[in-house]
Design a protein around this motif. Structure first.
Motif, PDB file in Angstrom:
ATOM      1  N   ILE A 434       0.802  -1.191   0.004  1.00  0.00           N
ATOM      2  CA  ILE A 434       0.097   0.014  -0.041  1.00  0.00           C
ATOM      3  C   ILE A 434       0.884   1.321  -0.168  1.00  0.00           C
ATOM      4  O   ILE A 434       1.688   1.285   0.733  1.00  0.00           O
ATOM      5  CB  ILE A 434      -1.101   0.028   1.039  1.00  0.00           C
ATOM      6  N   PHE A 435       0.621   2.218  -1.112  1.00  0.00           N
ATOM      7  CA  PHE A 435       1.553   3.627  -1.043  1.00  0.00           C
ATOM      8  C   PHE A 435       0.626   4.450  -1.102  1.00  0.00           C
ATOM      9  O   PHE A 435       0.095   4.921  -2.122  1.00  0.00           O
ATOM     10  CB  PHE A 435       2.261   3.233  -2.482  1.00  0.00           C
ATOM     11  N   PRO A 436       0.828   5.117   0.232  1.00  0.00           N
ATOM     12  CA  PRO A 436      -0.363   6.190   0.395  1.00  0.00           C
ATOM     13  C   PRO A 436       0.467   7.548  -0.041  1.00  0.00           C
ATOM     14  O   PRO A 436       1.806   7.667   0.010  1.00  0.00           O
ATOM     15  CB  PRO A 436      -0.554   6.265   1.686  1.00  0.00           C
ATOM     16  N   PHE A 437      -0.246   8.616  -0.325  1.00  0.00           N
ATOM     17  CA  PHE A 437       0.540   9.893  -0.966  1.00  0.00           C
ATOM     18  C   PHE A 437      -0.562  11.029  -0.974  1.00  0.00           C
ATOM     19  O   PHE A 437      -1.828  10.850  -1.037  1.00  0.00           O
ATOM     20  CB  PHE A 437       1.083   9.756  -2.483  1.00  0.00           C
ATOM     21  N   LEU A 438       0.064  12.057  -0.623  1.00  0.00           N
ATOM     22  CA  LEU A 438      -0.723  13.407  -0.830  1.00  0.00           C
ATOM     23  C   LEU A 438      -0.598  14.068  -2.172  1.00  0.00           C
ATOM     24  O   LEU A 438       0.294  13.637  -2.986  1.00  0.00           O
ATOM     25  CB  LEU A 438      -0.432  14.432   0.129  1.00  0.00           C
ATOM     26  N   LEU A 439      -1.488  14.992  -2.683  1.00  0.00           N
ATOM     27  CA  LEU A 439      -1.217  15.461  -3.711  1.00  0.00           C
ATOM     28  C   LEU A 439      -1.349  16.938  -3.538  1.00  0.00           C
ATOM     29  O   LEU A 439      -2.060  17.514  -2.774  1.00  0.00           O
ATOM     30  CB  LEU A 439      -2.485  15.347  -4.913  1.00  0.00           C
ATOM     31  N   ARG A 440      -0.473  17.790  -4.482  1.00  0.00           N
ATOM     32  CA  ARG A 440      -0.195  19.132  -4.392  1.00  0.00           C
ATOM     33  C   ARG A 440      -0.469  19.962  -5.764  1.00  0.00           C
ATOM     34  O   ARG A 440      -0.258  19.389  -6.780  1.00  0.00           O
ATOM     35  CB  ARG A 440       1.001  19.487  -3.915  1.00  0.00           C
ATOM     36  N   ARG A 441      -0.592  21.075  -5.647  1.00  0.00           N
ATOM     37  CA  ARG A 441      -0.738  21.895  -6.962  1.00  0.00           C
ATOM     38  C   ARG A 441      -0.068  23.154  -6.469  1.00  0.00           C
ATOM     39  O   ARG A 441       0.098  23.632  -5.547  1.00  0.00           O
ATOM     40  CB  ARG A 441      -1.956  22.163  -7.302  1.00  0.00           C
ATOM     41  N   ARG A 442       0.459  23.857  -7.637  1.00  0.00           N
ATOM     42  CA  ARG A 442       1.191  25.004  -7.541  1.00  0.00           C
ATOM     43  C   ARG A 442       0.497  26.128  -7.227  1.00  0.00           C
ATOM     44  O   ARG A 442      -0.402  26.448  -8.050  1.00  0.00           O
ATOM     45  CB  ARG A 442       2.538  25.229  -8.478  1.00  0.00           C
ATOM     46  N   GLU A 443       0.668  26.996  -6.385  1.00  0.00           N
ATOM     47  CA  GLU A 443       0.147  28.218  -6.387  1.00  0.00           C
ATOM     48  C   GLU A 443       1.194  29.431  -5.998  1.00  0.00           C
ATOM     49  O   GLU A 443       1.517  29.468  -4.930  1.00  0.00           O
ATOM     50  CB  GLU A 443      -0.956  28.316  -5.006  1.00  0.00           C
ATOM     51  N   GLY A 444       1.204  30.201  -6.955  1.00  0.00           N
ATOM     52  CA  GLY A 444       2.321  31.166  -6.821  1.00  0.00           C
ATOM     53  C   GLY A 444       3.719  30.439  -6.697  1.00  0.00           C
ATOM     54  O   GLY A 444       4.046  29.600  -7.397  1.00  0.00           O
ATOM     55  N   PRO A 445       4.530  30.968  -5.744  1.00  0.00           N
ATOM     56  CA  PRO A 445       5.764  30.305  -5.639  1.00  0.00           C
ATOM     57  C   PRO A 445       5.914  29.160  -4.711  1.00  0.00           C
ATOM     58  O   PRO A 445       7.155  28.426  -4.505  1.00  0.00           O
ATOM     59  CB  PRO A 445       6.749  31.287  -4.764  1.00  0.00           C
ATOM     60  N   SER A 446       4.811  28.609  -4.280  1.00  0.00           N
ATOM     61  CA  SER A 446       4.726  27.561  -3.227  1.00  0.00           C
ATOM     62  C   SER A 446       3.594  26.245  -3.860  1.00  0.00           C
ATOM     63  O   SER A 446       2.677  26.715  -4.620  1.00  0.00           O
ATOM     64  CB  SER A 446       4.504  27.927  -1.929  1.00  0.00           C
ATOM     65  N   TRP A 447       3.718  25.109  -3.125  1.00  0.00           N
ATOM     66  CA  TRP A 447       2.892  24.184  -3.358  1.00  0.00           C
ATOM     67  C   TRP A 447       1.672  23.834  -2.157  1.00  0.00           C
ATOM     68  O   TRP A 447       2.347  24.050  -0.891  1.00  0.00           O
ATOM     69  CB  TRP A 447       3.729  22.980  -3.761  1.00  0.00           C
ATOM     70  N   ARG A 448       0.717  23.926  -2.199  1.00  0.00           N
ATOM     71  CA  ARG A 448      -0.223  23.577  -1.467  1.00  0.00           C
ATOM     72  C   ARG A 448      -1.025  21.996  -1.453  1.00  0.00           C
ATOM     73  O   ARG A 448      -1.069  21.770  -2.727  1.00  0.00           O
ATOM     74  CB  ARG A 448      -1.461  24.597  -1.141  1.00  0.00           C
TER      75      ARG A 448
END
Length: 538
Positions: A434-448
């Motif tokens: 089982i490989f759990p992970f979060l997902l992010r998207r770029r907003e300006g200079p950072s990732w949320r």
């Protein structure tokens, strides 16, 4: 050069998948079963003998998004949530339907056969005298265990459960372990009120232990074991008995408490502390199942996750000494959840239960056993080798793209320490599946991190073929991945993780031919590629 070769290989496999899956669906439909009425009956009975989670919606899907028939167009990588019945499993269930239709009197013998096969294939037959209790779901098993291990004498010490954070196990498990209804309908079709106690039962709510920090990082094995030890001692010193539930593995791939901790507590407190191994994911090799039973631990299994059987097939393995203690308990309080045929024929309390058969449960286990038989034909070294290669490929993709943030998981070899000492350290269940992970998207200079509602949207869209202009080929593929699970909080926002999982069907298919492993690795990469593409559309 390696990246170019992998890209070309992925492109070839992708086009092959898209061009052949519709043909595979037609071939399955034509060769699986010749009698459409039999197929219809099998699909119907696979949805019976459970609670509302098993009911189909207008799209023909149950609560977990699974249909009652095989779905050859779906690439199944979400077995930590549930699995869609395979063509192999559906055919096995259909053949059992034929036998039951030809000779209704064969029902008890078929139940005995399923129970005996499960003992042999799970590794439980290595501990002679182990008993098997069949049940609709893993949640039902926890409720049954709460009744079996409670002392029926009103003057005896009451039982209280101790478990991992419910987010890592199941939302209904705390109620089940407190002997309370957890759904509006029981497995035997009774209308019940969630939260109300079973007749004659009065148990405290279970104590729980967090497995992750608030930010989602796993707590150390030592911290978790210390908390389980302190909570168990608090229960026991208050004059209660303790049912310690050891989850192996959780929704995000954790083991807690460590089996060594459970063993220490059992040795110290004796029968005042019972241990139930929640192995409902069934990600255990036969030697590990036998090791648990040898320590007098009960083991809860299901056929509907790692094995790839249809939703709602569960079994409780009771080692000889535990079975002898549990046999003294009356079973009247379980009449809404269990039938006489779910128990060994010699079990005295089973006479208090309904005598009607549960064809749905039997058929679902038959489908799951078809995949378990196939898995057991694969040498353990080959299973371990494939899991290492698959895990390396998934980890490399997750760490190589900023839209993914792998959710850390404690190494299984460390969590299962007592099994590795002096044992075969190459056992396949020391490899993560089982490989759990979060997902992010770029907003300006950072990732949320994506919000829970965004993760839920992605989870649903992965099952759907995407259409429109400039839609890549991979977006037309349909993937089942593990549904979002709460794993922490960051900057005041709840974190949920998706999961990519490898199951028994993947192992059997990958090790059956020269191209099997390459296709399995490519499918996993394509699933993550589609997720990355979908994020760009948010």
């Amino acid at each position: 050069m390696r990246a170019q070769i992998e890209h070309r290989a992925s492109s070839i496999v992708l086009r092959t998948l898209l061009s052949t899956r519709s043909h595979a669906a037609m071939a399955t439909a034509s060769t699986l079963i010749d009698d459409p009425e039999l197929a219809e009956a099998t699909a119907y009975w696979l949805t019976q003998g459970g609670d509302t989670r098993l009911q189909l919606d207008a799209q023909g899907l149950n609560l977990y998004g699974c249909p009652s028939r095989p779905d050859p167009g779906l690439i199944a990588l979400g077995s930590s949530t549930a699995s869609v019945v395979s063509a192999r499993g559906f055919e096995a269930a259909s053949r059992l339907m034929l036998r039951l239709g030809a000779d209704p009197g064969c029902w008890p013998g078929e139940v005995d056969r399923v129970r005996a096969e499960l003992l042999a294939l799970s590794g439980a037959d290595q501990v002679p005298g182990t008993q098997v209790v069949l049940s609709a779901s893993g949640t039902d098993l926890h409720l049954i265990a709460s009744q079996l291990l409670a002392d029926g004498d009103e003057a005896a010490a009451p039982l209280q459960a101790l478990m991992a954070d419910p987010a890592e196990t199941g939302s209904g498990v705390p109620k089940a372990l407190a002997a309370r209804h957890f759904n509006t309908r029981s497995a035997q079709g009774a209308t019940v009120v969630p939260g109300l106690a079973l007749p004659g039962s009065a148990m405290e709510a279970p104590r729980t232990v967090a497995l992750r920090e608030m930010d989602g990082r796993p707590r150390s094995v030592e911290q978790i074991d210390a908390d389980f030890t302190a909570e168990a001692e608090r229960i026991l010193r208050a004059g209660r008995r303790c049912l310690l539930v050891l989850v192996d593995v959780s929704k995000t791939g954790l083991v807690a408490p460590s089996p060594a901790c459970a063993l220490r507590l059992r040795h110290r407190w004796g029968e005042r502390l019972e241990v139930l191994v929640d192995a409902c994911q069934f990600r255990l090799a036969p030697a590990s199942v036998a090791a648990c039973l040898r320590q007098d631990f009960g083991v809860a299994l299901t056929g509907s996750k790692f094995l790839g059987g249809p939703v709602f097939s569960a079994a409780l393995l009771l080692p000889p000494a535990l079975a002898a203690r549990a046999r003294r308990r009356p079973l009247r309080s379980l009449r809404a959840y269990s039938a006489r045929g779910d128990w060994p024929r010699s079990w005295p309390g089973a006479r208090e239960l309904p005598g009607s058969p549960n064809p749905g449960l039997l058929l679902r286990w038959e489908a799951a056993l078809a995949e378990l038989r196939r898995l057991r034909e694969v040498p353990e070294a080959a299973v371990s080798g494939f899991l290492r290669e698959w895990g390396d490929a998934v980890s490399e993709r997750l760490t190589g793209d900023p839209v993914f943030e792998p959710l850390p998981v404690t190494p299984l070899a460390r969590s299962r320490d007592w099994r590795t000492r002096g044992a075969d350290t190459a056992s396949w269940d020391l490899q993560p599946t089982i490989f759990p992970f979060l997902l992010r998207r770029r907003e300006g200079p950072s990732w949320r991190p994506l919000r829970p509602e965004e993760m839920a949207w992605l989870y649903r869209q992965m099952r759907e073929p995407q259409a429109g202009e400039r839609v890549p080929l991979l977006a037309q593929l349909r993937f089942q991945i593990g549904q979002p699970v709460v794993c922490g909080v960051r900057d005041g926002q709840a974190l949920t993780a998706l999961r990519l999982c490898v199951g028994a069907r993947d192992i059997s298919a990958a090790t059956a031919g020269a191209r099997g492993t390459a296709e399995a690795l490519t499918q996993a990469r394509l699933a993550l590629d589609k997720l990355a593409w979908l994020i760009s559309r948010l």
